[in-house]
Design a protein around this motif. Sequence first.
Motif, PDB file in Angstrom:
ATOM      1  N   ALA A 162       0.835  -1.207   0.000  1.00  0.00           N
ATOM      2  CA  ALA A 162       0.000   0.000   0.000  1.00  0.00           C
ATOM      3  C   ALA A 162       0.868   1.254   0.000  1.00  0.00           C
ATOM      4  N   PHE A 163       1.893   1.286   0.850  1.00  0.00           N
ATOM      5  CA  PHE A 163       2.769   2.461   0.898  1.00  0.00           C
ATOM      6  C   PHE A 163       3.557   2.613  -0.399  1.00  0.00           C
ATOM      7  N   THR A 164       4.042   1.512  -0.959  1.00  0.00           N
ATOM      8  CA  THR A 164       4.808   1.573  -2.214  1.00  0.00           C
ATOM      9  C   THR A 164       3.951   2.139  -3.341  1.00  0.00           C
ATOM     10  N   VAL A 165       2.722   1.635  -3.470  1.00  0.00           N
ATOM     11  CA  VAL A 165       1.828   2.107  -4.525  1.00  0.00           C
ATOM     12  C   VAL A 165       1.458   3.572  -4.304  1.00  0.00           C
ATOM     13  N   MET A 166       1.130   3.922  -3.068  1.00  0.00           N
ATOM     14  CA  MET A 166       0.728   5.300  -2.782  1.00  0.00           C
ATOM     15  C   MET A 166       1.885   6.264  -3.039  1.00  0.00           C
ATOM     16  N   GLU A 167       3.105   5.884  -2.681  1.00  0.00           N
ATOM     17  CA  GLU A 167       4.268   6.735  -2.972  1.00  0.00           C
ATOM     18  C   GLU A 167       4.434   6.920  -4.475  1.00  0.00           C
ATOM     19  N   GLY A 168       4.235   5.850  -5.243  1.00  0.00           N
ATOM     20  CA  GLY A 168       4.315   5.955  -6.690  1.00  0.00           C
ATOM     21  C   GLY A 168       3.233   6.850  -7.269  1.00  0.00           C
TER      22      GLY A 168
END
Length: 102
Positions: free
Chosen positions: A56-62
């Motif tokens: 979730a954090f990886t996608v949101m950062e992207g």
Amino acid sequence: MPDRPGVGPYFPGAGGNPPPPQGIADVTCGPFAIGPTQFDLVAVSTSAGRVGCGEAFTVMEGFIATPGAPAQAANIRGWDCHPRENNFPECTRDGLMMFGAP
């Protein structure tokens, strides 16, 4: 017979959404920010399961790093991300969902 392990049976068109798998609840992954705007990143429990907080954090950062975000939709790592109310982001993929909550 379940449609997916631990879920079902669910018959589309029967009305309503399938229930989330037992024992899986929404999780507030933690705080996130878009510039000065803080929000909580929530991994939602759906009939497909729940995304892990790391993903979730990886996608949101992207998504946040994408030009035009969060006001403009983008596909990040196969996730369809778009703005929801007050431009807080929401991302979905394969029946999974995460979103930003004030």
